[in-house]
Scaffold this active site. Sequence first.
Site, PDB file in Angstrom:
ATOM      1  N   THR A  58       0.822  -1.208   0.000  1.00  0.00           N
ATOM      2  CA  THR A  58       0.000   0.000   0.000  1.00  0.00           C
ATOM      3  C   THR A  58       0.858   1.261   0.000  1.00  0.00           C
ATOM      4  OG1 THR A  58      -1.458   1.293   1.433  1.00  0.00           O
ATOM      5  CG2 THR A  58      -0.124  -0.344   2.521  1.00  0.00           C
ATOM      6  N   ASP A  59       0.296   2.346  -0.498  1.00  0.00           N
ATOM      7  CA  ASP A  59       1.015   3.634  -0.442  1.00  0.00           C
ATOM      8  C   ASP A  59       1.124   4.157   0.994  1.00  0.00           C
ATOM      9  OD1 ASP A  59      -1.655   4.319  -0.051  1.00  0.00           O
ATOM     10  OD2 ASP A  59      -1.703   5.902  -1.569  1.00  0.00           O
ATOM     11  N   GLU A  60       0.338   3.567   1.918  1.00  0.00           N
ATOM     12  CA  GLU A  60       0.313   4.097   3.283  1.00  0.00           C
ATOM     13  C   GLU A  60       1.642   3.908   4.013  1.00  0.00           C
ATOM     14  OE1 GLU A  60      -3.363   3.342   5.378  1.00  0.00           O
ATOM     15  OE2 GLU A  60      -4.433   3.054   3.501  1.00  0.00           O
TER      16      GLU A  60
ATOM     17  N   TYR B 164      -1.730  -0.522  10.957  1.00  0.00           N
ATOM     18  CA  TYR B 164      -1.884  -1.183   9.651  1.00  0.00           C
ATOM     19  C   TYR B 164      -0.685  -0.881   8.760  1.00  0.00           C
ATOM     20  CZ  TYR B 164      -3.280  -1.667   4.741  1.00  0.00           C
ATOM     21  OH  TYR B 164      -3.293  -1.954   3.395  1.00  0.00           O
TER      22      TYR B 164
ATOM     23  N   ILE C 113     -18.154  11.354   8.485  1.00  0.00           N
ATOM     24  CA  ILE C 113     -16.921  11.885   7.893  1.00  0.00           C
ATOM     25  C   ILE C 113     -16.002  12.281   9.041  1.00  0.00           C
ATOM     26  CG2 ILE C 113     -15.913  13.714   6.456  1.00  0.00           C
ATOM     27  CD1 ILE C 113     -17.671  11.987   4.810  1.00  0.00           C
TER      28      ILE C 113
ATOM     29  N   LYS D 166       2.312  -3.341   7.286  1.00  0.00           N
ATOM     30  CA  LYS D 166       2.582  -3.526   5.854  1.00  0.00           C
ATOM     31  C   LYS D 166       4.035  -3.125   5.541  1.00  0.00           C
ATOM     32  CE  LYS D 166       0.154  -4.642   2.919  1.00  0.00           C
ATOM     33  NZ  LYS D 166      -0.260  -5.976   2.387  1.00  0.00           N
TER      34      LYS D 166
ATOM     35  N   ALA E 266       2.203   0.322   9.483  1.00  0.00           N
ATOM     36  CA  ALA E 266       3.485  -0.156  10.039  1.00  0.00           C
ATOM     37  C   ALA E 266       3.651  -1.651   9.786  1.00  0.00           C
ATOM     38  CB  ALA E 266       3.552   0.146  11.534  1.00  0.00           C
TER      39      ALA E 266
HETATM   40  P1  NAD Z   1      -9.643  -7.323   2.148  1.00  0.00           P
HETATM   41  O1  NAD Z   1      -9.641  -7.022   3.608  1.00  0.00           O
HETATM   42  O2  NAD Z   1     -10.870  -7.052   1.338  1.00  0.00           O
HETATM   43  O3  NAD Z   1      -9.290  -8.870   1.901  1.00  0.00           O
HETATM   44  C1  NAD Z   1      -8.282  -9.519   2.608  1.00  0.00           C
HETATM   45  C2  NAD Z   1      -8.427 -11.032   2.348  1.00  0.00           C
HETATM   46  O4  NAD Z   1      -7.378 -11.693   3.051  1.00  0.00           O
HETATM   47  C3  NAD Z   1      -9.741 -11.605   2.855  1.00  0.00           C
HETATM   48  O5  NAD Z   1     -10.311 -12.464   1.883  1.00  0.00           O
HETATM   49  C4  NAD Z   1      -9.348 -12.380   4.096  1.00  0.00           C
HETATM   50  O6  NAD Z   1     -10.187 -13.502   4.362  1.00  0.00           O
HETATM   51  C5  NAD Z   1      -7.931 -12.801   3.744  1.00  0.00           C
HETATM   52  N1  NAD Z   1      -7.128 -13.048   4.947  1.00  0.00           N
HETATM   53  C6  NAD Z   1      -6.992 -12.229   6.031  1.00  0.00           C
HETATM   54  N2  NAD Z   1      -6.195 -12.805   6.948  1.00  0.00           N
HETATM   55  C7  NAD Z   1      -5.799 -13.992   6.421  1.00  0.00           C
HETATM   56  C8  NAD Z   1      -4.960 -15.042   6.877  1.00  0.00           C
HETATM   57  N3  NAD Z   1      -4.384 -14.981   8.087  1.00  0.00           N
HETATM   58  N4  NAD Z   1      -4.759 -16.119   6.071  1.00  0.00           N
HETATM   59  C9  NAD Z   1      -5.347 -16.194   4.857  1.00  0.00           C
HETATM   60  N5  NAD Z   1      -6.167 -15.231   4.379  1.00  0.00           N
HETATM   61  C10 NAD Z   1      -6.391 -14.154   5.153  1.00  0.00           C
HETATM   62  O7  NAD Z   1      -8.394  -6.558   1.566  1.00  0.00           O
HETATM   63  P2  NAD Z   1      -8.191  -5.802   0.178  1.00  0.00           P
HETATM   64  O8  NAD Z   1      -8.706  -4.422   0.295  1.00  0.00           O
HETATM   65  O9  NAD Z   1      -8.649  -6.673  -0.916  1.00  0.00           O
HETATM   66  O10 NAD Z   1      -6.593  -5.706   0.152  1.00  0.00           O
HETATM   67  C11 NAD Z   1      -5.829  -6.786  -0.378  1.00  0.00           C
HETATM   68  C12 NAD Z   1      -4.352  -6.431  -0.286  1.00  0.00           C
HETATM   69  O11 NAD Z   1      -4.096  -5.210  -1.002  1.00  0.00           O
HETATM   70  C13 NAD Z   1      -3.860  -6.184   1.141  1.00  0.00           C
HETATM   71  O12 NAD Z   1      -2.575  -6.733   1.267  1.00  0.00           O
HETATM   72  C14 NAD Z   1      -3.817  -4.662   1.265  1.00  0.00           C
HETATM   73  O13 NAD Z   1      -2.826  -4.256   2.178  1.00  0.00           O
HETATM   74  C15 NAD Z   1      -3.464  -4.259  -0.161  1.00  0.00           C
HETATM   75  N6  NAD Z   1      -3.948  -2.931  -0.585  1.00  0.00           N
HETATM   76  C16 NAD Z   1      -5.260  -2.581  -0.438  1.00  0.00           C
HETATM   77  C17 NAD Z   1      -5.700  -1.332  -0.890  1.00  0.00           C
HETATM   78  C18 NAD Z   1      -7.154  -0.929  -0.774  1.00  0.00           C
HETATM   79  O14 NAD Z   1      -7.477   0.229  -1.093  1.00  0.00           O
HETATM   80  N7  NAD Z   1      -8.063  -1.790  -0.380  1.00  0.00           N
HETATM   81  C19 NAD Z   1      -4.796  -0.441  -1.465  1.00  0.00           C
HETATM   82  C20 NAD Z   1      -3.450  -0.834  -1.602  1.00  0.00           C
HETATM   83  C21 NAD Z   1      -3.041  -2.092  -1.167  1.00  0.00           C
HETATM   84  P1  TYD Z   2     -10.572   4.171   4.310  1.00  0.00           P
HETATM   85  O1  TYD Z   2     -11.566   3.753   3.265  1.00  0.00           O
HETATM   86  O2  TYD Z   2     -10.646   3.543   5.658  1.00  0.00           O
HETATM   87  O3  TYD Z   2      -9.131   3.979   3.645  1.00  0.00           O
HETATM   88  P2  TYD Z   2      -7.675   4.452   4.218  1.00  0.00           P
HETATM   89  O4  TYD Z   2      -7.788   4.883   5.616  1.00  0.00           O
HETATM   90  O5  TYD Z   2      -6.905   3.188   4.091  1.00  0.00           O
HETATM   91  O6  TYD Z   2      -7.238   5.533   3.300  1.00  0.00           O
HETATM   92  O7  TYD Z   2     -10.699   5.744   4.494  1.00  0.00           O
HETATM   93  C1  TYD Z   2     -10.546   6.627   3.404  1.00  0.00           C
HETATM   94  C2  TYD Z   2     -10.597   8.041   3.961  1.00  0.00           C
HETATM   95  O8  TYD Z   2     -11.917   8.271   4.474  1.00  0.00           O
HETATM   96  C3  TYD Z   2      -9.647   8.270   5.134  1.00  0.00           C
HETATM   97  O9  TYD Z   2      -9.163   9.611   5.071  1.00  0.00           O
HETATM   98  C4  TYD Z   2     -10.528   8.110   6.365  1.00  0.00           C
HETATM   99  C5  TYD Z   2     -11.881   8.609   5.873  1.00  0.00           C
HETATM  100  N1  TYD Z   2     -13.068   7.958   6.489  1.00  0.00           N
HETATM  101  C6  TYD Z   2     -14.088   8.758   6.991  1.00  0.00           C
HETATM  102  O10 TYD Z   2     -14.038   9.998   6.934  1.00  0.00           O
HETATM  103  N2  TYD Z   2     -15.181   8.150   7.543  1.00  0.00           N
HETATM  104  C7  TYD Z   2     -15.285   6.788   7.637  1.00  0.00           C
HETATM  105  O11 TYD Z   2     -16.310   6.289   8.178  1.00  0.00           O
HETATM  106  C8  TYD Z   2     -14.218   5.981   7.110  1.00  0.00           C
HETATM  107  C9  TYD Z   2     -14.295   4.491   7.181  1.00  0.00           C
HETATM  108  C10 TYD Z   2     -13.149   6.613   6.540  1.00  0.00           C
END
Ligand code: NAD
Ligand code: TYD
Length: 350
Positions: A132-134, A157, A213, A161, A159
């Site tokens: 992630t970019d985080e 989270y 928000i 990653k 940290a």
């Molecule tokens: P998600 O939470 O929707 O899905 C995570 C999946 O991992 C789930 O299916 C869960 O059952 C599985 N899982 C969790 N713990 C597990 C374990 N111990 N063993 C096996 N499976 C397990 O997540 P997502 O949003 O699809 O993100 C997927 C990946 O992409 C993550 O590594 C996340 O850090 C990264 N990522 C997400 C975003 C985003 O915006 N969602 C952006 C950048 C990177």
């Molecule tokens: P989120 O979807 O949790 O992604 P991330 O924190 O990984 O970027 O949140 C996106 C943005 O929205 C973040 O700045 C936090 C904000 N947010 C709210 O304002 N209200 C909410 O209920 C949630 C879940 C997030």
Amino acid sequence: MQKSILITGGAGFIGSHLVRLFVKKYPDYKIINLDALTYAGNLENLKDIENEHNYQFIKGDITDPATVGRIFANHNIKGVIHLAAESHVDRSIANPLEFINTNIIGTVNLLNAARMQWKDDPKNHLFYHISTDEVYGSLGNEGLFTEQTPYDPRSPYSASKAASDHLVRAYYHTYNLPVVISNCSNNYGPNQFPEKLLPLAINNIFNNREIPIYGKGENVRDWLYVEDHAAAIDLIFHKGTIGETYNIGGLNEWKNIDLIKLLCSIADKNLNRKEGASEKLITFVKDRAGHDKRYAIDASKLINELGWEPSVTFEEGLQITVEWYIKNYDWIKRVISGEYEEYYNKQYGI
Ligand code: NAD
Ligand code: TYD
């Protein structure tokens, strides 16, 4: 023998889009989806491809070395695309240890298994870690995250990653494990669990429930349609250079409040509501602890070196997303039927 690709976390949001893409596009690969089916994992996301000849689901936990070791011993795994993770910042603030366990220990288990299995022929394998970019921390009003930006994670989270990214690089340098990493910005699209901002807001709009928000809604995120992330992963998996990192982002920065106002107006049109009706649900609530101000990605390496570009504009992607949630309202109802309400009440104190 068929080339087996292990995708972890394939029942989650991004993972399910990636599994679908690979199963359909690469009939000669065998796609093995390893997922523990936590609250965020849902096999319903993959109903349309579950019977394909080149797909296999294994329910298992990456934190268990025996499970991971068995999969590597029993299948001819040529590549790993590792997405399984605990992924929600607010949950990491409430319970950091789960994130350390899954995101760090789980990743090391996979690295160890790959290292043992591939030691005699590292060249023909690839361990692709999805991040992630985080990990780069929080930007001020100016600048973009590049692949050279120093890591500065600020939530449990990010940290966890960041630690996993470091370990993946350590295995590359120490053991010559062939690795590649990508760091992506915020994804949106169908099948996202309604704890993240966009699906949570969409669900609340449907139910005429307040849209929470954090703070003043001034925080900025860079949004990318999930299928464009999956396409970037495909490209990096096949054409990326071993040992390299690629940033993935939408060049699409939005302040949370502006994003939610746009979402409300799209939702009003799609739900035949009076213009402005959904916006009235916006409610400012207590800010997230350590809330990162701004994320924005410089994706020029991926664009220039591998020729990637997003396929949809943000307006198109949001429209597709809102339509999908309207059409699949039963999906939301089912995924929030478990522990969701308890989580929601704890998080938002309602
Ligand atoms: P998600 O939470 O929707 O899905 C995570 C999946 O991992 C789930 O299916 C869960 O059952 C599985 N899982 C969790 N713990 C597990 C374990 N111990 N063993 C096996 N499976 C397990 O997540 P997502 O949003 O699809 O993100 C997927 C990946 O992409 C993550 O590594 C996340 O850090 C990264 N990522 C997400 C975003 C985003 O915006 N969602 C952006 C950048 C990177
Ligand atoms: P989120 O979807 O949790 O992604 P991330 O924190 O990984 O970027 O949140 C996106 C943005 O929205 C973040 O700045 C936090 C904000 N947010 C709210 O304002 N209200 C909410 O209920 C949630 C879940 C997030």
